[in-house]
Write a protein that holds these residues in place. Sequence first.
Motif, PDB file in Angstrom:
ATOM      1  N   PHE A   1       1.896  11.339  -3.679  1.00 46.11           N
ATOM      2  CA  PHE A   1       2.102  12.669  -3.139  1.00 46.11           C
ATOM      3  C   PHE A   1       3.453  13.366  -3.688  1.00 46.11           C
ATOM      4  CE2 PHE A   1      -0.666  10.769   0.222  1.00 46.11           C
ATOM      5  CZ  PHE A   1      -1.456  11.979   0.200  1.00 46.11           C
ATOM      6  N   PHE A   2       4.320  12.727  -4.106  1.00 39.51           N
ATOM      7  CA  PHE A   2       5.795  12.914  -4.499  1.00 39.51           C
ATOM      8  C   PHE A   2       5.733  13.110  -6.051  1.00 39.51           C
ATOM      9  CE2 PHE A   2       6.474  11.836  -0.242  1.00 39.51           C
ATOM     10  CZ  PHE A   2       6.887  12.861   0.261  1.00 39.51           C
TER      11      PHE A   2
ATOM     12  N   ILE B   1       0.816  -1.058   0.124  1.00 39.15           N
ATOM     13  CA  ILE B   1      -0.149   0.010  -0.172  1.00 39.15           C
ATOM     14  C   ILE B   1       0.961   1.095   0.123  1.00 39.15           C
ATOM     15  CG2 ILE B   1      -1.579   1.182   1.459  1.00 39.15           C
ATOM     16  CD1 ILE B   1      -2.790  -1.330   2.498  1.00 39.15           C
ATOM     17  N   PHE B   2       1.788   1.398   0.638  1.00 37.87           N
ATOM     18  CA  PHE B   2       2.657   2.674   0.997  1.00 37.87           C
ATOM     19  C   PHE B   2       3.147   3.105  -0.310  1.00 37.87           C
ATOM     20  CE2 PHE B   2       6.292   4.907   2.372  1.00 37.87           C
ATOM     21  CZ  PHE B   2       5.863   5.863   3.222  1.00 37.87           C
ATOM     22  N   PRO B   3       3.963   2.296  -1.050  1.00 35.31           N
ATOM     23  CA  PRO B   3       4.446   3.163  -2.517  1.00 35.31           C
ATOM     24  C   PRO B   3       3.345   3.753  -3.217  1.00 35.31           C
ATOM     25  CG  PRO B   3       5.340   0.613  -2.036  1.00 35.31           C
ATOM     26  CD  PRO B   3       4.328   1.036  -1.002  1.00 35.31           C
TER      27      PRO B   3
END
Length: 80
Positions: free
Chosen positions: A79-80, A71-73
Amino acid sequence: MTGYIRFFLAFLVLISHLGIRFKGMNEGVFAVVIFYILAGHVVTKLFLEKIKSNDIIKRLKIFYIERFLRIFPRYVSIFF
């Protein structure tokens, strides 16, 4: 089978965004609730498969690390 259900639910959300109502009800709300139920079912099934091992603490750590790495990636890339 789940793919067809998800397609139908996505179609209901699309109809909802177009402003089409069925008997005055918003179909998109129903579809989103069912999406959450399906997601909970899938995650619970994965969780129960992971903890069948003898070393439950180790398996739980692996389960949560795998979920985090899945999930995190995606959030970082947004966001970036």
